[in-house]
Design a protein around this motif. Structure first.
Motif, mmCIF file in Angstrom:
data_model
loop_
_atom_site.group_PDB
_atom_site.id
_atom_site.type_symbol
_atom_site.label_atom_id
_atom_site.label_comp_id
_atom_site.label_asym_id
_atom_site.label_seq_id
_atom_site.Cartn_x
_atom_site.Cartn_y
_atom_site.Cartn_z
ATOM 1 N N ASP A 14 0.798 -1.216 0.000
ATOM 2 C CA ASP A 14 0.000 0.000 0.000
ATOM 3 C C ASP A 14 0.833 1.270 0.000
ATOM 4 O OD1 ASP A 14 -2.354 -1.479 -0.002
ATOM 5 O OD2 ASP A 14 -2.514 -1.486 2.179
ATOM 6 N N SER A 15 2.152 1.135 -0.127
ATOM 7 C CA SER A 15 2.988 2.329 -0.127
ATOM 8 C C SER A 15 2.716 3.153 -1.384
ATOM 9 C CB SER A 15 4.473 1.962 -0.049
ATOM 10 O OG SER A 15 4.915 1.414 -1.279
ATOM 11 N N ALA A 16 2.801 4.452 -1.240
ATOM 12 C CA ALA A 16 2.561 5.340 -2.378
ATOM 13 C C ALA A 16 3.498 5.041 -3.552
ATOM 14 C CB ALA A 16 2.671 6.801 -1.935
ATOM 15 N N PRO A 17 4.813 4.802 -3.318
ATOM 16 C CA PRO A 17 5.688 4.500 -4.457
ATOM 17 C C PRO A 17 5.284 3.239 -5.209
ATOM 18 C CG PRO A 17 6.979 5.134 -2.553
ATOM 19 C CD PRO A 17 5.569 4.952 -2.076
ATOM 20 N N ALA A 18 4.943 2.166 -4.478
ATOM 21 C CA ALA A 18 4.547 0.920 -5.150
ATOM 22 C C ALA A 18 3.262 1.127 -5.939
ATOM 23 C CB ALA A 18 4.372 -0.202 -4.129
ATOM 24 N N ARG A 19 2.304 1.815 -5.359
ATOM 25 C CA ARG A 19 1.042 2.075 -6.065
ATOM 26 C C ARG A 19 1.269 2.923 -7.307
ATOM 27 N NH1 ARG A 19 -1.014 3.681 -1.053
ATOM 28 N NH2 ARG A 19 -1.351 5.717 -1.973
ATOM 29 N N LYS A 20 2.173 3.915 -7.215
ATOM 30 C CA LYS A 20 2.430 4.803 -8.353
ATOM 31 C C LYS A 20 3.075 4.046 -9.517
ATOM 32 C CE LYS A 20 4.597 9.124 -9.730
ATOM 33 N NZ LYS A 20 5.428 10.265 -9.343
ATOM 34 N N VAL A 21 4.048 3.185 -9.210
ATOM 35 C CA VAL A 21 4.707 2.414 -10.276
ATOM 36 C C VAL A 21 3.720 1.438 -10.910
ATOM 37 C CG1 VAL A 21 6.477 0.680 -10.759
ATOM 38 C CG2 VAL A 21 7.036 2.693 -9.396
ATOM 39 N N MET A 22 2.944 0.738 -10.094
ATOM 40 C CA MET A 22 1.963 -0.203 -10.645
ATOM 41 C C MET A 22 0.926 0.528 -11.498
ATOM 42 S SD MET A 22 2.972 -3.200 -9.839
ATOM 43 C CE MET A 22 1.753 -4.481 -9.654
ATOM 44 N N ALA A 23 0.485 1.698 -11.072
ATOM 45 C CA ALA A 23 -0.474 2.484 -11.851
ATOM 46 C C ALA A 23 0.137 2.929 -13.175
ATOM 47 C CB ALA A 23 -0.958 3.685 -11.041
#
Length: 108
Positions: A14-23
């Protein structure tokens, strides 16, 4: 679902960096509509360590996108030059997208 097996996975999932890369990788679907299924998956040590309740040091992401498509998707998301080397430095997290393709095209 990894969170169902290991609730503590939420910390990095749920970290912002992981979500941003996946998006960013999912957004590449518009330039690669022929790819069926997920545009990216978490793989490697982050999954293994999560299931073993150990610390996650880096996050590996597999994608059926070509290296050029990964670079373009990450640059479009604002990662700039970091995307060219295959390691995305997002805040304090290191995320490493890799492409998984067979000789004739995507295999994921």
């Amino acid at each position: 679902n990894l969170k169902d097996c290991a609730p503590h996975a939420a910390q990095w999932l749920d970290s912002a960096p992981a979500r941003k890369v996946m998006a960013a990788l999912e957004a590449a679907r518009k330039v690669a509509p022929e790819i069926q299924g997920p545009m990216a998956r978490y793989v490697g040590g982050c999954v293994r360590n999560t299931l073993l309740a150990q610390a996650v040091d880096d996050i590996d992401i597999a994608t059926p996108l070509t290296p050029q498509q990964v670079i373009e998707a990450l640059q479009a998301a604002g990662y700039g030059r970091a995307a060219v080397i295959g390691r995305v430095l997002a805040q304090s997290d290191a995320l490493e997208p890799i492409t998984v393709r067979g000789a004739t095209g995507p295999s994921v």
